[in-house]
Design an enzyme around this catalytic site. Structure first.
Site, PDB file in Angstrom:
ATOM      1  N   GLU A  98      -5.880  13.318  12.777  1.00  0.00           N
ATOM      2  CA  GLU A  98      -5.856  13.918  11.436  1.00  0.00           C
ATOM      3  C   GLU A  98      -7.153  13.620  10.689  1.00  0.00           C
ATOM      4  OE1 GLU A  98      -3.967  16.064  10.171  1.00  0.00           O
ATOM      5  OE2 GLU A  98      -2.428  16.040  11.721  1.00  0.00           O
ATOM      6  N   TYR A 145      -1.858  13.735   2.192  1.00  0.00           N
ATOM      7  CA  TYR A 145      -1.831  14.698   3.289  1.00  0.00           C
ATOM      8  C   TYR A 145      -1.616  13.984   4.635  1.00  0.00           C
ATOM      9  CZ  TYR A 145      -3.493  17.506   7.092  1.00  0.00           C
ATOM     10  OH  TYR A 145      -3.568  18.120   8.308  1.00  0.00           O
ATOM     11  N   ASP A 170      -2.473  20.820   2.253  1.00  0.00           N
ATOM     12  CA  ASP A 170      -3.935  20.806   2.198  1.00  0.00           C
ATOM     13  C   ASP A 170      -4.420  22.219   1.870  1.00  0.00           C
ATOM     14  OD1 ASP A 170      -3.412  22.221   4.498  1.00  0.00           O
ATOM     15  OD2 ASP A 170      -4.841  21.149   5.751  1.00  0.00           O
TER      16      ASP A 170
END
Ligand code: SF4
Length: 341
Positions: free
Chosen positions: A40, A123, A141
């Site tokens: 991520e 997020y 996002d």
């Protein structure tokens, strides 16, 4: 607007599309929160194809939290080379240490606990908790902002400080139970189909539900009123060298390149006589336009070189071994060019 029940079929359609079309990516085959977290962070800043090699190299060297926590910061930075945003690598390293000290080395499973880790925002916490631990938070996002604005032809300003809360709320309306897959489906739809420019609406599984598409107004969404201005910055470096050796220092202040190695940023008068000229390089970062002057200073006197090195805290390195340190991209390019000569 229709009630939530009516809108859930949108999330279901999206999931069905995802199950048929999910990109075959290495981190899709794991539920290891450590690896999902690293990917991520890596892919927040890099396109998938460009980032894959970096991601693989990073998790090969640091396959788990413990290995990462035990590594030196310089080595972590070295393996982050090419990804930019080095503060993220520093935070990843700190968070790994935090997991060892505060969570007995076990990655926390609750959204609120994940959020306490250094450098992890809402997020990433939502993505990791939903993909690995069946958490129920949408990983909102820019993809969410864009897709939801278009589906609902919603003109809520995505540059507003309330955008995150607003679009989180909106995503609950279409979000099915399998939030982990839903979050990944939104990421894939946003990057492959509902692109910022020229979305591929003909291939989109949601085109029958998308209001912006039916009004032929996809280019009007999302609405963004504030534009962040780019800052112009001038930097100066001195490539002070003698034969194969040159001087470097590690940046300590809070500048973007904190902890990276650089050439000296100033030199005393005694060295200025050795300057052979200067080259200027332009380098763009997010919200920064850098103009970088690099002076070539070839010290031809042993005595002055030895005196200068012993009197100052600079490190002495050479072209070959400097590849084992992390430099800002423009300085790395400068060194690479010298290596080619
Ligand atoms: S129909 Fe077009 S604009 Fe609407 S969600 Fe799909 S790709 Fe995006």
């Amino acid at each position: 607007m229709k009630n939530n029940h009516d809108l859930l079929h949108i999330g279901t359609k999206l999931l069905n599309w995802y199950y048929q079309n999910a990109r075959d990516l290495p981190f899709r085959k794991t539920k290891d929160p450590y690896k999902i977290w690293i990917c991520e962070i890596v892919f927040q800043q890099t396109r998938i194809l460009q980032g894959l090699n970096h991601y693989n190299r990073f998790v090969e060297r640091f396959p788990d939290v413990k290995t990462l926590a035990e590594a030196s910061e310089d080595e972590v930075l070295l393996y982050w080379k090419g990804l930019g945003y080095y503060s993220r690598a520093i935070n990843i390293h700190k968070a790994a240490k935090q997991i060892i000290s505060d969570y007995n080395g076990i990655f926390p499973s609750q959204y609120e606990e994940i959020l306490k880790l250094k450098g992890i925002g809402k997020y990433t916490a939502a993505a990791v908790s939903s993909i690995c631990f069946k958490g129920k938070m949408p990983a909102v996002d820019g993809n969410f902002y864009r897709v939801l604005s278009r589906i609902f032809a919603d003109d809520f300003d995505v540059s507003s400080s309330r955008a995150f809360a607003y679009f989180s709320e909106l995503s609950y309306r279409i979000m099915p139970n399998n939030v982990g897959d839903f979050n990944q489906a939104m990421m894939d739809l946003g990057s492959e189909i509902c692109k910022p420019r020229n979305p591929l609406c003909g291939d989109c599984p949601l085109n029958e539900d998308c209001i912006a598409f039916s009004l032929q107004k996809t280019s009007q969404f999302p609405v963004k009123t504030k534009k962040i201005k780019s800052e112009n910055l001038n930097l100066q470096y001195f490539f002070v060298h003698r034969e194969e050796q040159f001087l470097i220092q590690q940046r300590k202040d809070d500048f973007i390149w904190k902890k990276l190695f650089e050439f000296p940023t100033a030199i005393p008068e005694v060295l200025q006589q050795f300057s052979k000229g200067c080259k200027t390089f332009q380098h763009k970062l997010t919200h920064k336009n850098l103009s970088i002057d690099i002076y070539d200073v070839e010290v031809t006197s042993n005595e002055i070189w030895d005196h200068f090195v012993s009197e100052h805290d600079y490190l002495v390195t050479d072209l070959e071994s400097s590849v084992n340190r992390s430099f800002p991209k423009p300085l790395e390019n400068y060194i690479q060019n010298l290596l080619k000569d």
